[in-house]
Motif scaffolding. Structure first.
Motif, PDB file in Angstrom:
ATOM      1  N   TYR A 220       0.870  -1.177   0.000  1.00 50.19           N
ATOM      2  CA  TYR A 220       0.000   0.000   0.000  1.00 50.19           C
ATOM      3  C   TYR A 220       0.904   1.222   0.000  1.00 50.19           C
ATOM      4  N   HIS A 221       0.352   2.354  -0.294  1.00 50.05           N
ATOM      5  CA  HIS A 221       1.135   3.580  -0.312  1.00 50.05           C
ATOM      6  C   HIS A 221       1.023   4.350   0.998  1.00 50.05           C
ATOM      7  N   TYR A 222       2.065   5.127   1.244  1.00 45.88           N
ATOM      8  CA  TYR A 222       2.118   6.073   2.366  1.00 45.88           C
ATOM      9  C   TYR A 222       1.629   7.425   1.857  1.00 45.88           C
ATOM     10  N   TYR A 223       0.740   8.062   2.640  1.00 46.89           N
ATOM     11  CA  TYR A 223       0.180   9.364   2.273  1.00 46.89           C
ATOM     12  C   TYR A 223       0.448  10.382   3.371  1.00 46.89           C
ATOM     13  N   PRO A 224       1.400  11.301   3.142  1.00 44.52           N
ATOM     14  CA  PRO A 224       1.635  12.357   4.139  1.00 44.52           C
ATOM     15  C   PRO A 224       0.493  13.369   4.171  1.00 44.52           C
ATOM     16  N   GLU A 225      -0.366  13.342   3.144  1.00 46.37           N
ATOM     17  CA  GLU A 225      -1.522  14.244   3.080  1.00 46.37           C
ATOM     18  C   GLU A 225      -2.664  13.605   3.880  1.00 46.37           C
ATOM     19  N   HIS A 226      -2.546  13.656   5.196  1.00 47.63           N
ATOM     20  CA  HIS A 226      -3.453  12.906   6.063  1.00 47.63           C
ATOM     21  C   HIS A 226      -4.923  13.259   5.837  1.00 47.63           C
ATOM     22  N   ALA A 227      -5.250  14.549   5.884  1.00 51.56           N
ATOM     23  CA  ALA A 227      -6.646  14.969   5.764  1.00 51.56           C
ATOM     24  C   ALA A 227      -7.216  14.663   4.397  1.00 51.56           C
ATOM     25  N   ALA A 228      -6.380  14.687   3.380  1.00 49.62           N
ATOM     26  CA  ALA A 228      -6.845  14.464   2.016  1.00 49.62           C
ATOM     27  C   ALA A 228      -6.961  12.993   1.666  1.00 49.62           C
ATOM     28  N   ALA A 229      -6.076  12.146   2.230  1.00 46.91           N
ATOM     29  CA  ALA A 229      -6.034  10.755   1.756  1.00 46.91           C
ATOM     30  C   ALA A 229      -5.492   9.754   2.752  1.00 46.91           C
ATOM     31  N   GLY A 230      -5.263  10.124   4.015  1.00 44.24           N
ATOM     32  CA  GLY A 230      -4.485   9.288   4.913  1.00 44.24           C
ATOM     33  C   GLY A 230      -5.217   8.388   5.880  1.00 44.24           C
ATOM     34  N   LEU A 231      -6.544   8.282   5.786  1.00 42.54           N
ATOM     35  CA  LEU A 231      -7.302   7.501   6.771  1.00 42.54           C
ATOM     36  C   LEU A 231      -7.300   6.011   6.447  1.00 42.54           C
ATOM     37  N   TRP A 232      -7.087   5.193   7.481  1.00 42.47           N
ATOM     38  CA  TRP A 232      -7.333   3.748   7.440  1.00 42.47           C
ATOM     39  C   TRP A 232      -8.566   3.473   8.297  1.00 42.47           C
ATOM     40  N   THR A 233      -9.437   2.561   7.853  1.00 36.75           N
ATOM     41  CA  THR A 233     -10.635   2.277   8.632  1.00 36.75           C
ATOM     42  C   THR A 233     -11.282   0.987   8.159  1.00 36.75           C
ATOM     43  N   THR A 234     -12.468   0.709   8.664  1.00 35.71           N
ATOM     44  CA  THR A 234     -13.277  -0.438   8.256  1.00 35.71           C
ATOM     45  C   THR A 234     -14.687   0.051   7.942  1.00 35.71           C
ATOM     46  N   PRO A 235     -15.440  -0.672   7.108  1.00 40.86           N
ATOM     47  CA  PRO A 235     -16.824  -0.261   6.855  1.00 40.86           C
ATOM     48  C   PRO A 235     -17.676  -0.215   8.118  1.00 40.86           C
ATOM     49  N   ILE A 236     -17.459  -1.129   9.044  1.00 33.36           N
ATOM     50  CA  ILE A 236     -18.229  -1.101  10.289  1.00 33.36           C
ATOM     51  C   ILE A 236     -18.077   0.244  10.980  1.00 33.36           C
ATOM     52  N   GLU A 237     -16.843   0.707  11.119  1.00 37.41           N
ATOM     53  CA  GLU A 237     -16.617   1.946  11.865  1.00 37.41           C
ATOM     54  C   GLU A 237     -17.046   3.173  11.070  1.00 37.41           C
TER      55      GLU A 237
END
Length: 338
Positions: A220-237
């Protein structure tokens, strides 16, 4: 289980067994959440998707950032409508500049999206990204302020920089305190780079692990642009956040009602504060390298659907939109306990 709410998910997404791409879905009605998982979280591997598997959310990082910011607004810690050009004086030379303009993509800035970097790349600051010292161009003003809608990840990155300077903390820490903890989210955050203890149950994006010049151990890629593209999550959450925002919109909840209403009120192009609106529903899509995500919730009742897939190529986006529409229609017309 092949069908989910009478939808042949595997056929639509062309999921081919346990070594292809994978899908994770969740639907929420009230406090009840139902999930569906199929395929592999890591292309080419026997790595079955499970409901707690982390996926990259792409641009759905944006409304989660806006929600974090608005929590500070509700507490009186940040003035939403203040001119923040002084806070961003190293990049914004001509006032005014406000959070609503940046969050609604009407501030006139460049750089629509970001490509990310191999997972073990050297870390970059927000200032590095905005100045064009990474693999994206410098973020500059290219359209008149407030006159038209132009989707801009660059503008969101400016907003994140202003937020971190005003709040005196990182977006990761602020989100954890203001959103994750109140909603009891344990699998959602701006994990950039992804913590090693989370890698074991994280999906890889598409076929990144097999490409040359990529980190095969972290597909996977690293995204320093946290607000624009940096979230990891699950559909449940994601559905938990959607329900919380829906309740805030109808009555005071995680946000003040007037704040939630403003978040969901379009300014131009159907976009409010990092949230798109279509009638009585709010939504956002997300796409990072190798990942696609949808998220949609009702503003009238406790309904939310979310889906994440580790494939961003070919027909996948249209298939995901079809699944989203069918799921939401099903949720409006059926009892999820059946």
């Amino acid at each position: 289980m092949r069908f989910f709410h009478a939808i042949d998910v595997e056929r639509l997404l062309k999921i081919k067994g346990k070594r292809g791409y994978g899908i994770s879905l969740a639907v929420a009605k009230g406090d009840e959440i139902e999930t569906y998982c199929s395929g592999s979280g890591r292309y080419g591997q026997d790595f079955p998707v499970n409901p707690d598997m982390l996926f990259q959310a792409g641009s759905i990082s944006k409304p989660m950032f806006a929600l974090t910011l608005l929590r500070y607004v509700d507490k009186g810690l940040i003035d939403l409508d203040a001119d923040i050009s002084g806070i961003l004086s190293d990049f914004v030379k001509k006032p005014p500049m406000t959070f609503p303009a940046l969050l609604s993509h009407t501030a006139g800035y460049s750089v629509g999206g970001f490509m990310g970097y191999r997972a073990d790349a050297p870390l970059l600051s927000l200032e590095d990204v905005i100045a064009g010292r990474g693999n994206s161009k410098k973020v500059v003003k290219i359209k008149p302020y407030g006159k038209q809608y132009r989707y801009s990840g660059g503008g969101i990155t400016l907003a994140e920089l202003a937020f971190t300077r005003l709040a005196g903390t990182s977006l990761r820490d602020a989100f954890q305190k203001e959103v994750a903890e109140p909603l009891c989210l344990t699998r959602t955050g701006y994990f950039q780079p992804l913590d090693e203890d989370l890698v074991a149950n994280a999906a890889f994006g598409g076929r990144l692990a097999y490409r040359k010049k990529e980190d095969s151990a972290h597909g996977y890629h690293y995204y320093p642009e946290h607000a624009a593209a940096g979230l990891w999550t699950t559909p449940i959450e994601m559905t938990k956040v959607g329900i919380a925002l829906s309740r805030s919109f109808r009555k005071r909840g995680l946000l003040e009602q007037k704040t939630a209403e403003r978040m969901a009120t379009p300014i131009l192009g159907g976009c409010g504060l990092c949230l798109f609106r279509n009638g009585d529903t709010a939504y956002h899509y997300g796409g990072n390298e190798g990942f696609l995500t949808f998220w949609r919730f009702s503003l009238k009742e406790d309904l939310c659907v979310a889906g994440m897939v580790n494939n961003s190529y070919g027909h996948t986006f249209e298939a995901m939109k079809e699944i989203e529409n069918k799921l939401f229609e099903s949720l409006q017309n059926t009892d999820t306990s059946k």
